[in-house]
Scaffold this motif. Structure first.
Motif, PDB file in Angstrom:
ATOM      1  N   GLU A  48     106.858  11.647 -82.652  1.00 40.80           N
ATOM      2  CA  GLU A  48     107.495  10.571 -83.397  1.00 40.80           C
ATOM      3  C   GLU A  48     108.946  10.924 -83.752  1.00 40.80           C
ATOM      4  O   GLU A  48     109.256  12.088 -83.983  1.00 40.80           O
ATOM      5  CB  GLU A  48     106.730  10.295 -84.700  1.00 40.80           C
ATOM      6  N   PRO A  49     109.839   9.913 -83.814  1.00 42.68           N
ATOM      7  CA  PRO A  49     111.231  10.163 -84.226  1.00 42.68           C
ATOM      8  C   PRO A  49     111.324  10.342 -85.737  1.00 42.68           C
ATOM      9  O   PRO A  49     110.502   9.789 -86.485  1.00 42.68           O
ATOM     10  CB  PRO A  49     111.956   8.890 -83.779  1.00 42.68           C
ATOM     11  N   PRO A  50     112.305  11.077 -86.219  1.00 48.15           N
ATOM     12  CA  PRO A  50     112.450  11.323 -87.664  1.00 48.15           C
ATOM     13  C   PRO A  50     112.576  10.057 -88.506  1.00 48.15           C
ATOM     14  O   PRO A  50     112.132  10.031 -89.651  1.00 48.15           O
ATOM     15  CB  PRO A  50     113.712  12.178 -87.752  1.00 48.15           C
ATOM     16  N   HIS A  51     113.191   8.992 -87.944  1.00 46.53           N
ATOM     17  CA  HIS A  51     113.387   7.795 -88.770  1.00 46.53           C
ATOM     18  C   HIS A  51     112.087   7.040 -89.042  1.00 46.53           C
ATOM     19  O   HIS A  51     112.092   6.049 -89.767  1.00 46.53           O
ATOM     20  CB  HIS A  51     114.443   6.864 -88.160  1.00 46.53           C
ATOM     21  N   ARG A  52     110.980   7.497 -88.478  1.00 45.14           N
ATOM     22  CA  ARG A  52     109.683   6.933 -88.867  1.00 45.14           C
ATOM     23  C   ARG A  52     109.281   7.408 -90.261  1.00 45.14           C
ATOM     24  O   ARG A  52     108.449   6.787 -90.917  1.00 45.14           O
ATOM     25  CB  ARG A  52     108.617   7.351 -87.854  1.00 45.14           C
ATOM     26  N   PHE A  53     109.852   8.520 -90.701  1.00 46.54           N
ATOM     27  CA  PHE A  53     109.454   9.124 -91.975  1.00 46.54           C
ATOM     28  C   PHE A  53     110.586   9.185 -93.001  1.00 46.54           C
ATOM     29  O   PHE A  53     110.333   9.319 -94.192  1.00 46.54           O
ATOM     30  CB  PHE A  53     108.946  10.554 -91.740  1.00 46.54           C
ATOM     31  N   LEU A  54     111.827   9.125 -92.525  1.00 53.61           N
ATOM     32  CA  LEU A  54     112.969   9.314 -93.412  1.00 53.61           C
ATOM     33  C   LEU A  54     113.940   8.148 -93.306  1.00 53.61           C
ATOM     34  O   LEU A  54     114.055   7.507 -92.256  1.00 53.61           O
ATOM     35  CB  LEU A  54     113.703  10.614 -93.071  1.00 53.61           C
ATOM     36  N   SER A  55     114.670   7.895 -94.377  1.00 50.93           N
ATOM     37  CA  SER A  55     115.687   6.839 -94.362  1.00 50.93           C
ATOM     38  C   SER A  55     116.897   7.299 -93.558  1.00 50.93           C
ATOM     39  O   SER A  55     117.139   8.505 -93.373  1.00 50.93           O
ATOM     40  CB  SER A  55     116.112   6.502 -95.789  1.00 50.93           C
ATOM     41  N   VAL A  56     117.664   6.324 -93.108  1.00 52.99           N
ATOM     42  CA  VAL A  56     118.893   6.636 -92.386  1.00 52.99           C
ATOM     43  C   VAL A  56     119.857   7.403 -93.280  1.00 52.99           C
ATOM     44  O   VAL A  56     120.619   8.258 -92.809  1.00 52.99           O
ATOM     45  CB  VAL A  56     119.541   5.343 -91.855  1.00 52.99           C
ATOM     46  N   LEU A 224     133.179  13.976 -83.472  1.00 53.86           N
ATOM     47  CA  LEU A 224     131.810  14.288 -83.866  1.00 53.86           C
ATOM     48  C   LEU A 224     131.273  13.216 -84.819  1.00 53.86           C
ATOM     49  O   LEU A 224     130.116  12.798 -84.706  1.00 53.86           O
ATOM     50  CB  LEU A 224     131.758  15.662 -84.548  1.00 53.86           C
ATOM     51  N   VAL A 225     132.112  12.766 -85.739  1.00 58.70           N
ATOM     52  CA  VAL A 225     131.710  11.703 -86.666  1.00 58.70           C
ATOM     53  C   VAL A 225     131.445  10.413 -85.895  1.00 58.70           C
ATOM     54  O   VAL A 225     130.499   9.670 -86.196  1.00 58.70           O
ATOM     55  CB  VAL A 225     132.787  11.481 -87.745  1.00 58.70           C
ATOM     56  N   ARG A 226     132.267  10.139 -84.889  1.00 58.90           N
ATOM     57  CA  ARG A 226     132.082   8.920 -84.089  1.00 58.90           C
ATOM     58  C   ARG A 226     130.711   8.910 -83.415  1.00 58.90           C
ATOM     59  O   ARG A 226     130.024   7.881 -83.392  1.00 58.90           O
ATOM     60  CB  ARG A 226     133.176   8.813 -83.024  1.00 58.90           C
ATOM     61  N   LEU A 227     130.307  10.043 -82.862  1.00 63.24           N
ATOM     62  CA  LEU A 227     129.001  10.105 -82.201  1.00 63.24           C
ATOM     63  C   LEU A 227     127.883   9.876 -83.215  1.00 63.24           C
ATOM     64  O   LEU A 227     126.913   9.173 -82.929  1.00 63.24           O
ATOM     65  CB  LEU A 227     128.822  11.455 -81.509  1.00 63.24           C
ATOM     66  N   LYS A 228     128.011  10.456 -84.389  1.00 63.87           N
ATOM     67  CA  LYS A 228     126.995  10.251 -85.431  1.00 63.87           C
ATOM     68  C   LYS A 228     126.855   8.773 -85.759  1.00 63.87           C
ATOM     69  O   LYS A 228     125.737   8.241 -85.833  1.00 63.87           O
ATOM     70  CB  LYS A 228     127.370  11.032 -86.689  1.00 63.87           C
ATOM     71  N   VAL A 229     127.988   8.102 -85.959  1.00 65.58           N
ATOM     72  CA  VAL A 229     127.966   6.684 -86.314  1.00 65.58           C
ATOM     73  C   VAL A 229     127.352   5.868 -85.180  1.00 65.58           C
ATOM     74  O   VAL A 229     126.553   4.943 -85.422  1.00 65.58           O
ATOM     75  CB  VAL A 229     129.390   6.187 -86.633  1.00 65.58           C
ATOM     76  N   PHE A 230     127.683   6.200 -83.947  1.00 65.56           N
ATOM     77  CA  PHE A 230     127.156   5.456 -82.801  1.00 65.56           C
ATOM     78  C   PHE A 230     125.638   5.605 -82.709  1.00 65.56           C
ATOM     79  O   PHE A 230     124.912   4.612 -82.556  1.00 65.56           O
ATOM     80  CB  PHE A 230     127.821   5.952 -81.512  1.00 65.56           C
ATOM     81  N   LEU A 231     125.141   6.814 -82.818  1.00 60.77           N
ATOM     82  CA  LEU A 231     123.703   7.046 -82.741  1.00 60.77           C
ATOM     83  C   LEU A 231     122.980   6.419 -83.933  1.00 60.77           C
ATOM     84  O   LEU A 231     121.877   5.878 -83.790  1.00 60.77           O
ATOM     85  CB  LEU A 231     123.419   8.549 -82.672  1.00 60.77           C
ATOM     86  N   ARG A 232     123.589   6.481 -85.096  1.00 62.41           N
ATOM     87  CA  ARG A 232     123.007   5.843 -86.283  1.00 62.41           C
ATOM     88  C   ARG A 232     122.885   4.345 -86.076  1.00 62.41           C
ATOM     89  O   ARG A 232     121.863   3.734 -86.410  1.00 62.41           O
ATOM     90  CB  ARG A 232     123.880   6.134 -87.498  1.00 62.41           C
ATOM     91  N   ASP A 233     123.923   3.734 -85.508  1.00 64.48           N
ATOM     92  CA  ASP A 233     123.901   2.291 -85.293  1.00 64.48           C
ATOM     93  C   ASP A 233     122.839   1.887 -84.269  1.00 64.48           C
ATOM     94  O   ASP A 233     122.245   0.817 -84.374  1.00 64.48           O
ATOM     95  CB  ASP A 233     125.280   1.803 -84.848  1.00 64.48           C
ATOM     96  N   LEU A 234     122.602   2.728 -83.280  1.00 65.31           N
ATOM     97  CA  LEU A 234     121.538   2.430 -82.319  1.00 65.31           C
ATOM     98  C   LEU A 234     120.177   2.414 -83.012  1.00 65.31           C
ATOM     99  O   LEU A 234     119.323   1.589 -82.685  1.00 65.31           O
ATOM    100  CB  LEU A 234     121.523   3.469 -81.184  1.00 65.31           C
TER     101      LEU A 234
END
Length: 240
Positions: A48-56, A224-234
């Motif tokens: 399972e992915p972490p966001h199944r258990f934790l908030s963004v 590095l921050v840009r990649l974090k934001v992009f993956l978060r938005d996905l």
């Protein structure tokens, strides 16, 4: 694939086959998420992915810590490369490129795993899919539009299961040559910076070290921050 793309493929394959550049998804997630999850939830991270258990919000906090850590490692590595350049510029430049590449590959894996991707490796082996994921995520990190578009299409086409989506790493419909050409430009900029700081380091070691560390931090952290934001938005747009 073009000649430059084939050269990148060989280079990336060499980096990824090094143990120091590989992250075991389950082991890393278990270590970093241990304070936030129960034993049962930690065991479920294997499938399972972490966001199944934790908030963004919690995932963002962990991601920011990793970005800060690797930004500092890159800055220290650049400072060390500047010192190496005091001996010979041709030693300082490849040293900086090597530590830059390894740190980016490590952080790409960490952020991807944190925001829901599955293991990049097949039983620990580097595959074409491994290299494709690293390449397109690095392209997105550097703001390359073609890489962003490919990852977004995968997200919508596969209803959030981006991690199991085959990335087109070859063929007429793959943007790989464009992405790698842009990555190569960034590496040339890094080489030029490494050459300048190494040359300065030979004349004034203290200034060279300071210049190498500060410019590396300034150039790299926004990406590095840009990649974090992009993956978060996905994760937000296409939850699995």
């Amino acid at each position: 694939m073009s000649l430059s793309s084939k050269a990148w493929d060989r280079f990336l394959n060499l980096v990824l086959r090094s143990d120091v550049a590989q992250i075991n998804r389950v082991e890393w997630l278990t270590d970093v998420l241990y304070p936030f999850l129960s034993i049962t939830e930690l065991e479920q991270l294997a499938t399972e992915p972490p966001h199944r258990f934790l908030s963004v919000k919690v995932l963002n906090h962990i991601a920011n810590q990793e970005i800060r850590r690797h930004s500092e490692l890159l800055a220290m590595g650049s400072a060390g490369s500047s010192l190496t350049g005091c001996v010979a510029t041709w030693v300082g430049i490849p040293t900086e490129l090597a530590q830059y590449s390894v740190n980016l590959v490590l952080l790409i894996q960490k952020l991807a795993y944190l925001y829901g991707w599955d293991d990049f490796y097949t039983y620990g082996a580097v595959t074409t899919e491994t290299r494709a994921r690293i390449t397109f995520l690095m392209g997105s990190m550097l703001g390359i539009r073609e890489a962003d578009e490919l990852l977004r299409r995968a997200c919508h086409s596969y209803q959030g299961q981006v991690s199991i989506t085959p990335m087109r790493y070859a063929g007429d419909r793959s943007p790989i040559d464009k992405v790698i050409a842009e990555i190569s430009k960034r590496l040339l900029v890094l080489s030029a910076k490494g050459g300048i700081t190494a040359w300065v380091g030979r004349k004034a070691p203290l200034i060279g070290v300071t210049l190498g560390a500060s410019t590396s931090y300034i150039l790299v952290k926004p990406s590095l921050v840009r990649l974090k934001v992009f993956l978060r938005d996905l994760v937000v747009v296409c939850p699995s």
